[in-house]
Design a protein around this motif. Structure first.
Motif, PDB file in Angstrom:
ATOM      1  N   ASN A 146       0.831  -1.208   0.000  1.00  0.00           N
ATOM      2  CA  ASN A 146       0.000   0.000   0.000  1.00  0.00           C
ATOM      3  C   ASN A 146       0.866   1.259   0.000  1.00  0.00           C
ATOM      4  N   ILE A 147       1.900   1.229  -0.839  1.00  0.00           N
ATOM      5  CA  ILE A 147       2.844   2.342  -0.952  1.00  0.00           C
ATOM      6  C   ILE A 147       2.731   2.958  -2.345  1.00  0.00           C
ATOM      7  N   ASN A 148       2.774   4.261  -2.388  1.00  0.00           N
ATOM      8  CA  ASN A 148       2.698   4.970  -3.661  1.00  0.00           C
ATOM      9  C   ASN A 148       4.091   5.037  -4.294  1.00  0.00           C
ATOM     10  N   ALA A 149       4.245   4.472  -5.489  1.00  0.00           N
ATOM     11  CA  ALA A 149       5.531   4.473  -6.204  1.00  0.00           C
ATOM     12  C   ALA A 149       5.297   4.780  -7.672  1.00  0.00           C
ATOM     13  N   ASN A 150       6.059   5.693  -8.189  1.00  0.00           N
ATOM     14  CA  ASN A 150       5.885   6.126  -9.574  1.00  0.00           C
ATOM     15  C   ASN A 150       6.649   5.191 -10.528  1.00  0.00           C
TER      16      ASN A 150
END
Length: 350
Positions: A146-150
């Motif tokens: 649940n981590i935002n990574a581009n």
């Protein structure tokens, strides 16, 4: 849900300008452009960005270092990772790029990393591994932690990196040991066994690796229970296949003296060659270096074996049954390096 509308307007000078108005549940914003297409593109991008912010609003925010470390500590992911990928991930944790937040990674950051690696003497194909493995980890960030990574930034970055020649494919490897090198290697390995009291039968394993075309990991994994003495075959379990990580078993013929080598081994273990593959390659490397033989890897024995089979007149389908290749094109292009002068011998028997 965000939406946009484009409103044409006339200026005091009679020129047409295009105002793009974007509306969402959080409010509205607008920007004016000289061309309709530019206004449309801005509206599409802003709507996508707003919706993405709504989706990722509850996601955690961490640095790339933290993300790589989480991957490193997750046994379910790490256990299925090969040695090359493990090494690259550990190396990336010590690079400057690791200090950047995963959701703020930009193409310029990736380019800078690749330049730093190039300046340190790293080749384009190895640098490409950095990018490929980092993208793989970042793509798992949202569903796993649940981590935002581009991770989408790599779609933009890779074509630029290729144009700049910072990344590229590995050159085709064609190295085969000469007969003289093999004679010297066998002698050196025998001396190592005699002088160091080594329990590993290096010469048997070397000859078996060439004759069977097996990877050293496969050689050290085959079992007595999987040997069919009547048909002179052995079941090789979990052969390497990019499309199938496990369960890729193959029955492989033990050609030439490879069957004799197997039968000469003591049955003191469930495995035919019960040795650590790293110890085998380490012993080979020490002898090779002491002999001054350059640019020769243990894996080149697999190419040597496949090339010998082709030179002996086996068809590509028959060779693939030995090497385990599903893709015949890869077998022909990567694992064969035929000696042209060998064609004379084949012509004499025709």
């Amino acid at each position: 849900m965000a939406s946009y509308v484009i409103q044409p307007r006339k200026t005091a000078k009679g020129e047409t300008r295009y105002r793009c108005l974007v509306r969402s549940s959080t409010g509205s914003e607008s920007k004016t452009f000289g061309k309709h297409q530019v206004a449309k593109e801005w509206g599409i991008l802003r709507c996508a960005a707003i919706e993405n912010e709504a989706i990722t609003g509850n996601l955690r925010r961490v640095t790339i270092f933290e993300l790589l470390n989480m991957f490193y500590e997750d046994k379910d992911l790490w256990a299925a990772t090969g040695r090359s990928k493990r090494y690259v991930i550990k190396m990336l944790m010590d690079c400057d790029i690791a200090s950047i937040h995963a959701d703020q990674l930009r193409t310029s950051d990736i380019i800078e990393h690749c330049k730093n690696r190039r300046d340190a003497g790293t080749g384009p194909s190895t640098v490409y591994q950095d990018i490929s493995f980092l993208r793989s980890v970042m793509k798992k960030a949202k569903p796993v932690w649940n981590i935002n990574a581009n991770w989408q930034v790599f779609d933009e970055a890779v074509p630029v990196l290729i144009d700049m020649k910072l990344v590229g494919k590995a050159q085709k490897r064609t190295r085969r040991p000469t007969n003289d090198e093999l004679v010297r290697l066998r002698e050196g390995l025998r001396n190592r066994m005699d002088n160091h009291g080594a329990s590993i039968p290096f010469t048997d394993i070397l000859d078996f690796s060439i004759l069977s075309c097996m990877r050293i990991g496969e050689v050290c994994r085959i079992r007595w229970d999987d040997l069919n003495e009547e048909n002179k075959t052995v079941l090789v379990r979990d052969r390497k296949d990019p499309r199938k990580k496990a369960g890729n078993h193959m029955i492989v013929p033990l050609l030439g003296k490879s069957f004799e080598i197997v039968m000469s081994q003591p049955r003191t273990d469930d495995r035919i060659f019960p040795y650590n593959e790293r110890s085998v390659t380490a012993g080979f490397q020490r002898v090779r270096n002491a002999l001054g033989i350059s640019d020769l890897r243990y894996h080149d024995m697999r190419r040597e074996g496949a090339s010998r089979l082709f030179e002996a007149g086996y068809s590509i389908e028959e060779v693939a049954q030995v090497t385990g290749h599903r893709n015949l094109n890869i077998l022909w292009q990567v694992y064969t390096q035929l000696y042209p002068h060998k064609l004379h011998d084949k012509f004499k028997t025709a």
